[in-house]
Write a protein that holds these residues in place. Sequence first.
Motif, mmCIF file in Angstrom:
data_model
loop_
_atom_site.group_PDB
_atom_site.id
_atom_site.type_symbol
_atom_site.label_atom_id
_atom_site.label_comp_id
_atom_site.label_asym_id
_atom_site.label_seq_id
_atom_site.Cartn_x
_atom_site.Cartn_y
_atom_site.Cartn_z
ATOM 1 N N TRP A 234 10.170 -4.201 3.655
ATOM 2 C CA TRP A 234 9.459 -4.804 2.527
ATOM 3 C C TRP A 234 10.327 -5.167 1.323
ATOM 4 O O TRP A 234 10.284 -6.290 0.831
ATOM 5 C CB TRP A 234 8.302 -3.896 2.075
ATOM 6 N N ASP B 39 7.141 -3.533 7.869
ATOM 7 C CA ASP B 39 6.068 -3.455 6.870
ATOM 8 C C ASP B 39 5.078 -4.600 7.085
ATOM 9 O O ASP B 39 4.973 -5.163 8.197
ATOM 10 C CB ASP B 39 6.699 -3.445 5.461
ATOM 11 N N ASP B 40 4.369 -4.952 6.051
ATOM 12 C CA ASP B 40 3.281 -5.927 6.123
ATOM 13 C C ASP B 40 3.745 -7.272 6.716
ATOM 14 O O ASP B 40 4.916 -7.620 6.610
ATOM 15 C CB ASP B 40 2.742 -6.156 4.694
ATOM 16 N N TYR C 105 3.277 -0.749 10.186
ATOM 17 C CA TYR C 105 2.494 -0.697 8.946
ATOM 18 C C TYR C 105 1.071 -1.174 9.200
ATOM 19 O O TYR C 105 0.858 -2.154 9.932
ATOM 20 C CB TYR C 105 3.173 -1.610 7.923
ATOM 21 N N CYS D 224 -2.344 -5.614 2.109
ATOM 22 C CA CYS D 224 -2.084 -6.159 0.766
ATOM 23 C C CYS D 224 -1.721 -7.639 0.831
ATOM 24 O O CYS D 224 -1.866 -8.360 -0.136
ATOM 25 C CB CYS D 224 -0.987 -5.359 0.071
ATOM 26 N N GLN D 225 -1.260 -8.107 1.987
ATOM 27 C CA GLN D 225 -0.937 -9.531 2.140
ATOM 28 C C GLN D 225 -2.026 -10.259 2.918
ATOM 29 O O GLN D 225 -1.808 -11.335 3.469
ATOM 30 C CB GLN D 225 0.421 -9.696 2.827
ATOM 31 N N LYS E 235 3.073 3.678 8.495
ATOM 32 C CA LYS E 235 2.827 3.608 7.042
ATOM 33 C C LYS E 235 1.459 2.974 6.859
ATOM 34 O O LYS E 235 1.187 1.892 7.385
ATOM 35 C CB LYS E 235 3.914 2.760 6.374
ATOM 36 N N ASP F 89 -1.436 1.721 4.268
ATOM 37 C CA ASP F 89 -1.575 1.252 2.888
ATOM 38 C C ASP F 89 -3.037 1.326 2.421
ATOM 39 O O ASP F 89 -3.925 1.756 3.175
ATOM 40 C CB ASP F 89 -1.023 -0.184 2.827
ATOM 41 N N CYS G 23 0.050 5.865 1.931
ATOM 42 C CA CYS G 23 0.549 4.965 0.884
ATOM 43 C C CYS G 23 -0.618 4.527 0.013
ATOM 44 O O CYS G 23 -1.084 3.394 0.103
ATOM 45 C CB CYS G 23 1.246 3.772 1.549
ATOM 46 N N TRP H 240 -0.475 5.114 -3.296
ATOM 47 C CA TRP H 240 0.162 4.901 -4.605
ATOM 48 C C TRP H 240 -0.121 6.011 -5.626
ATOM 49 O O TRP H 240 -0.060 5.791 -6.839
ATOM 50 C CB TRP H 240 -0.255 3.539 -5.194
ATOM 51 N N ARG I 179 3.039 8.448 -0.869
ATOM 52 C CA ARG I 179 3.541 7.756 -2.042
ATOM 53 C C ARG I 179 2.928 8.393 -3.270
ATOM 54 O O ARG I 179 1.738 8.715 -3.302
ATOM 55 C CB ARG I 179 3.185 6.277 -1.941
ATOM 56 N N ASP J 152 4.251 0.688 -6.649
ATOM 57 C CA ASP J 152 5.477 0.217 -5.971
ATOM 58 C C ASP J 152 6.703 0.231 -6.880
ATOM 59 O O ASP J 152 6.632 -0.137 -8.055
ATOM 60 C CB ASP J 152 5.296 -1.231 -5.506
ATOM 61 N N MET K 274 10.532 3.409 -1.560
ATOM 62 C CA MET K 274 11.753 3.046 -0.836
ATOM 63 C C MET K 274 12.884 2.722 -1.803
ATOM 64 O O MET K 274 12.662 2.448 -2.979
ATOM 65 C CB MET K 274 11.435 1.847 0.058
HETATM 66 C C1 GLA Z 1 1.820 -2.292 -1.003
HETATM 67 C C2 GLA Z 1 2.752 -1.147 -0.675
HETATM 68 C C3 GLA Z 1 4.172 -1.683 -0.500
HETATM 69 C C4 GLA Z 1 4.182 -2.742 0.595
HETATM 70 C C5 GLA Z 1 3.198 -3.842 0.292
HETATM 71 C C6 GLA Z 1 3.034 -4.789 1.471
HETATM 72 O O1 GLA Z 1 2.086 -2.848 -2.254
HETATM 73 O O2 GLA Z 1 2.702 -0.162 -1.659
HETATM 74 O O3 GLA Z 1 5.076 -0.642 -0.220
HETATM 75 O O4 GLA Z 1 3.885 -2.116 1.825
HETATM 76 O O5 GLA Z 1 1.907 -3.312 -0.007
HETATM 77 O O6 GLA Z 1 2.057 -5.747 1.261
#
Ligand code: GLA
Length: 374
Positions: free
Chosen positions: A20, A55-56, A96, A104-105, A130, A132, A164, A166, A183, A187, A227
Amino acid sequence: MRAQKNEELAKTPPMGWNSWNKFECKINETIIREVADAMASNGMKKAGYEYIIIDDCWQIGRDSLGNILADPERFPSGMKSLGEYIHSKGLKFGIYSDAGTATCQGRPGSRGYEFQDARTYAKWGVDFLKYDWCNHGKQSAEASYTLMRDAINKAGRPMVFSICEWGTTKPWEWGKSVGHLWRTTEDIINCFDCTNNWGGLGVLQIIDLHTAIGDFSGPGHWNDPDMLEIGNGVLTPNEERLHMSMWAMFSAPLIAGNDIRNMSAETMKILTNKEVLDVDQDKLGVSATRWMKYRDFEVWFKPLSDGNYAYCIINRSNQPVTINQDLKATIKQYKIDGSYRVRDLWKHKDIGSTKDNMVTTIAGHDVLMLKLTK
Ligand code: GLA
């Protein structure tokens, strides 16, 4: 079904690489294979890095039976074959997903498909998930992550489970039986001392959020300050050393976030400094305590399994500071008896003993990371 996560995994903080920070959505199987090649051959694997985490943006949709589909243009060989390739290098395969309806995307999330997705990942040979927290609506975080934990257990393949969300619902209070890492903050962004308009945090801002939660972290259940941004072109070498040192002091998962196919010798040295990695990977797994903060100057201490201590002084300002510290008195204040040999873990040099005053200059945004050995 077990009411616990797999307790055999992540006894020390996981180490690896995630796509990511450097690539965001611009990933494909060529990049991932080349990153695996690099990790296996450039010294990182030898230093302990093992997970390659996609990741995403690898997902594109679901088939008519609801099975999650990888993007066939970016991952034409498929995830199973990619996992086999990663395993053939002696590395582990991470993926992920998201507890909500979409990632998130905006890719498909696992909401309602938890057991089916966990079965698919197990079939693909996934070793690390992972998970999210975007698009979760009114879901409870604890319940959502517990459901996926149970789905992973049911699928029968051991996977490190990376929570994750946050830090939004204090996962350190409920995550220990659910996941292997969580997490703790929003981020990380690629800067030393800043925030941005969506809540992203620089290195110092993340460190500040770890003064009160260290006690929740330990073997098998780690605070995850996100990360690494080492080697991503913005932080200076001093700032990168400070970033690496403090993540090691926190017993943080060390997930490189740069293009490890192509990095400077300086970045490589920072990521693979064995003496610093040993502090991170110490099997006692105690996170450092901040002993002192004075203006731009902080002292952090971390007890180690061999009865010794890691000791870190950070200089938050961009000006050099000269310190003249009576180490004997300092450690006595914290009920540490006896005298200790003092070693600089970045210079790889013994620099004296706690019997002497420590007189040294720390450059702006730099760190002095020491080990005190009886
Ligand atoms: C969130 C996560 C990030 C990453 C993005 C991907 O923001 O906290 O670490 O995985 O999504 O879209």
